[in-house]
Write an enzyme that holds these catalytic residues in place. Sequence first.
Site, short mmCIF file in Angstrom:
data_model
loop_
_atom_site.label_atom_id
_atom_site.label_comp_id
_atom_site.label_asym_id
_atom_site.label_seq_id
_atom_site.Cartn_x
_atom_site.Cartn_y
_atom_site.Cartn_z
N CYS A 112 -0.52 4.08 2.13
CA CYS A 112 -0.30 3.91 3.56
C CYS A 112 1.14 4.22 3.96
CB CYS A 112 -0.60 2.46 3.97
SG CYS A 112 -2.18 1.82 3.39
N ASP A 113 2.10 3.75 3.15
CA ASP A 113 3.50 3.72 3.60
C ASP A 113 4.46 4.58 2.79
OD1 ASP A 113 2.73 1.88 5.55
OD2 ASP A 113 2.97 0.20 4.17
N CYS A 173 0.84 -1.21 0.00
CA CYS A 173 0.00 0.00 0.00
C CYS A 173 0.87 1.25 0.00
CB CYS A 173 -0.94 -0.01 1.20
SG CYS A 173 -2.02 1.44 1.27
#
Length: 337
Positions: free
Chosen positions: A144-145, A141
Amino acid sequence: MSTSSAEPRRTRCLIVGSGPAGYTAAVYAARALLQPVLIAGLAPGGQLTITTDVENYPGFAEVIQGPWLMEQMRAQAEAVGTELVNDIVTAADLSGRPFRVTCDSGEVWLAETLIIATGAQAKWLGLPSEQQFQGFGVSACATCDGFFYRGKQVVVAGGGNTAVEEALFLTNFASKVTLVHRRDELRAERILQERLFAHPKIEVVWDHAIDEVLGTTEPMGVTGVRLKHAKSGETREIGCDGLFVAIGHAPASELFKGQLAMDAAGYLHVKAGSAATEIQGVYAAGDVTDDVYRQAVTAAGMGCMAALEAVRFLAEEDHHAAHKRLTHHEAEKIGVW
């Protein structure tokens, strides 16, 4: 699998799945006094339980841990009156109400409303080294990261829309993005390909697959990947600080095939601006119906929607039932019955 001869248990609201969507639905349903039952499933807590640092969930100024966040959601759902069941659903019959759900333990539930929050799992390459470094340089992701790779070099594995979108997104942070694809052309939409090829930070490596993730254990982190040529079998290594696997997601919707409408990839269909499926009383929330955003906060929002819609649906039914009883009583009084 064990079997149970006990009578089926009844509930006004049954929630299947225990990620952000399921737990949020449980909180709202419990606060509406539905006494919901939540069946946790095979991986309680969902994908956030394999996510380390979470920096984009609203309400936390400091970085929090994914497993801790899910523990808090679970505790909150339980505190407001949700019955949590550690079991796995093996069959669901949605042909009539109450909906019949059978679990691995043999227990059977009859539900007036059903909220499906079974989520989706990222497809992985299947390498032991990939699993070893998940959460320590290997991610599925970018949204997300990606923030953690400011000024660093990353590799993206894949060749479809997801991979190209992730690569383009990562250019906001990384100094260099290398897209590795096992074929000699991408499957992504043409407009995305044009953006990819025009971006100065992106390099594409054709006809290669990730053979192994390289890294250190002290400290735990990725230092590179070994690539294998799809035709010759020759290998080479390139250095990087992170690997993003972008070969798609698989929604956990197998139980509902042939009963609920879904797209070719298995994502459940819901009505626009709603969590309602085409079956009255059945709702879907979170990643099992969302192949676009796939975020904890959007899943939680859909869980809220699903619960509120279930509450409204049951309230309307209760109102009609009460009105019918009242009409019947009035008719008896005047001797019609």
